[in-house]
Design a protein around this motif. Structure first.
Motif, PDB file in Angstrom:
ATOM      1  N   VAL A   6      39.356   2.417  15.194  1.00 16.83           N
ATOM      2  CA  VAL A   6      40.275   1.287  15.210  1.00 16.83           C
ATOM      3  C   VAL A   6      39.470   0.054  14.839  1.00 16.83           C
ATOM      4  O   VAL A   6      38.352  -0.133  15.347  1.00 16.83           O
ATOM      5  N   PRO A 258      44.414  -5.998  16.863  1.00 21.06           N
ATOM      6  CA  PRO A 258      44.133  -4.850  15.990  1.00 21.06           C
ATOM      7  C   PRO A 258      44.431  -5.194  14.534  1.00 21.06           C
ATOM      8  O   PRO A 258      45.367  -5.944  14.236  1.00 21.06           O
ATOM      9  N   GLN A 261      43.841   1.126  11.756  1.00 18.71           N
ATOM     10  CA  GLN A 261      43.184   2.332  12.245  1.00 18.71           C
ATOM     11  C   GLN A 261      43.044   3.296  11.082  1.00 18.71           C
ATOM     12  O   GLN A 261      43.781   3.220  10.089  1.00 18.71           O
TER      13      GLN A 261
END
Length: 267
Positions: A6, A258, A261
């Protein structure tokens, strides 16, 4: 071999997380250096490996993008804590790093705080090459030094826009006073509760942000009597808050987000 990862960032300080809990740990300096290349790899400032731990939710190992290990990374610690808290549906988590057990907590949605532990202020702990007062180093610009698990050297300047960080950073990083090299900060104090920070990161980069550098810069500013005990730090990539009462642990708080990924392939 495939390695799921990630990628996240905290005020522009980007890092990848590789979770190896319950599995072997194939991460070596060579693997990190390969993945760290921004054109032929993934590209990041730091890599965090999440490992099993008996006395915490996880143990975290940190690497710089050039394959050198480091003891602490405030941004990646908060990123791992964010993932662990999401996974468990909780708002606090304890992780273990080379700095010991660190408590992290969710604050106002996407913000995460981490107790970074107390700074080390003695010359040998920074480390410096010889005994001296770390509050005023015998260098041009009279910087201050401390350690947050990695070395920090802070210059206080009147106009940060006049500083060529990329030109000045390499020589300061490798100055003879710093046998383990150092992170270099340039700080313009905007008020007692707000600073502008630019960074030359140990290992050769001008990052958009750095959690441990924000902590080191504020610690040195408080020691100099320039700052209050809660400071907003404006980096190139955004802002974080650092709190320190002058004696105990340093608390770093800010957003972690984030980015993507994916899967890395190792031959």
């Amino acid at each position: 071999m495939t390695l799921p990862f990630v990628k996240m960032h905290a005020h522009g300080d980007d890092f990848i997380i590789i979770d190896r809990r319950g599995q072997d740990n194939p991460i070596t300096a060579q693997v990190v250096a390969r993945l760290g290349k921004r054109r032929s790899g993934i590209g990041f400032n730091q890599l965090a490996v999440v490992l099993d731990c008996e006395d915490a939710a996880a143990r975290i190992e940190f690497w710089n993008c050039d394959g050198t290990p480091l003891a602490t990374c405030g941004s990646a610690t908060r990123g791992v804590a964010d993932r662990l808290m999401h996974e468990a549906g909780i708002d606090t988590v304890v992780v273990r790093t080379d700095r010991g057990l660190l408590t992290c907590a969710r604050v106002d949605g996407q913000q995460v705080s981490v107790d970074m532990g107390a700074p080390s202020l003695g010359w040998a702990a920074v480390p410096l090459a010889e005994a001296m007062d770390t509050l005023v180093l015998p260098m041009d610009g009279n910087p201050a030094a401390c350690s947050m698990g990695n070395p920090h050297c802070t210059f206080f300047v009147d106009d940060i826009a006049a500083i060529d960080v990329a030109a000045m950073g390499p020589a300061l990083e490798t100055h003879p006073l710093f046998p383990a090299r150092t992170n270099v900060h340039f700080v313009q104090v905007l008020s007692r509760g707000r600073i502008r920070l630019r960074i030359w990161e140990r290992g050769g980069a001008v990052p958009l942000g750095s959690g441990s550098c924000c902590c080191g810069a504020v610690v040195n500013g408080i020691r100099r009597g320039l700052l209050d005990d809660s400071v907003e730090v404006e980096c190139d990539g955004g802002a974080v808050t650092v709190q320190w009462d002058g004696q105990g642990a340093v608390i770093l708080t800010g957003r972690v987000e984030p980015i993507m990924q994916g899967t890395a392939y190792l031959s």
